[in-house]
Scaffold this active site. Sequence first.
Site, mmCIF file in Angstrom:
data_model
loop_
_atom_site.group_PDB
_atom_site.id
_atom_site.type_symbol
_atom_site.label_atom_id
_atom_site.label_comp_id
_atom_site.label_asym_id
_atom_site.label_seq_id
_atom_site.Cartn_x
_atom_site.Cartn_y
_atom_site.Cartn_z
ATOM 1 N N GLU A 99 32.419 62.483 -21.101
ATOM 2 C CA GLU A 99 31.650 62.864 -21.555
ATOM 3 C C GLU A 99 31.768 62.491 -23.045
ATOM 4 O O GLU A 99 31.196 62.944 -23.609
ATOM 5 C CB GLU A 99 33.217 64.628 -21.581
ATOM 6 C CG GLU A 99 32.706 64.874 -21.137
ATOM 7 C CD GLU A 99 33.416 65.764 -20.016
ATOM 8 O OE1 GLU A 99 34.413 66.268 -20.705
ATOM 9 O OE2 GLU A 99 33.481 67.056 -18.690
ATOM 10 N N GLU B 23 35.543 66.758 -11.869
ATOM 11 C CA GLU B 23 35.713 67.559 -12.060
ATOM 12 C C GLU B 23 35.858 68.918 -11.426
ATOM 13 O O GLU B 23 36.831 68.525 -10.860
ATOM 14 C CB GLU B 23 35.254 68.448 -12.784
ATOM 15 C CG GLU B 23 35.646 67.396 -14.642
ATOM 16 C CD GLU B 23 34.878 66.270 -15.439
ATOM 17 O OE1 GLU B 23 35.468 66.052 -16.399
ATOM 18 O OE2 GLU B 23 33.864 65.825 -14.175
#
Length: 243
Positions: free
Chosen positions: A108, A128
């Site tokens: 990210e 995730e």
Amino acid sequence: MSSVEVGLDGGVAHIWLNRPERLNAVAEVLVDDLLTALDTVARSGAGAVVLAGRGRAFCAGHDLKQPEPEGDSRARLERLQDVTRRLRALPQPVIAAVHGYAIGAGAEFALGCDLILAAEDAVFSFPETGLGLSVTGAASRLLPQLVGPLKAKELLLLGERIDAETALRLGLVNAVVPDVAAAAADWAHRIAARPAGAVTLAKRALDAAIELEPALELEVSHALLTEHTPEVARSAAAFRSRE
């Protein structure tokens, strides 16, 4: 020793994530130091920025061996998201120089940059969902912009690791290069040699259609829902039990 280092070289600012013993995994101190570094760079007069990692990796994601953070979860999550906000708000273009792992929050961080160069050993992953977590760094908006909605869902739902060449084929990175530090510095110096105002306006114009705030708020809401589930507790405990 600071968890983030900053240097200036001929109009190019370099920011290094500096927790090599933990593969530059994200801890609160790294987030704080990175935000400070980005503020410093914004005032530096540099024409371009390179974001890289010391040691064997760019950033291996959240440091699950850290004690569970206390205090207001929303404030902590929004501070992590501030990394993406600051990267996008900088007047200078930012080049991510990715080598080794760019996992979870590390991937990210790279997505938050304006350009992404990958070393031949780079590995990207969004794990995730397998940990019972939600993405939090605007990946829900930025990843589909790069690879398209279907591939973005594949990367987020399966969480599989992809190598540099696959990342290039998908459009996740601009180029795969043998020496990522040298290539990033070269690109940054070429950008820094251009009129700064025109470069900033081009960055702003290209980012204008990407509405990050609604995505960031939705991600925080989802992260708060998943933070204390049994699945997250099990995955964190399993990680901490590793040697």
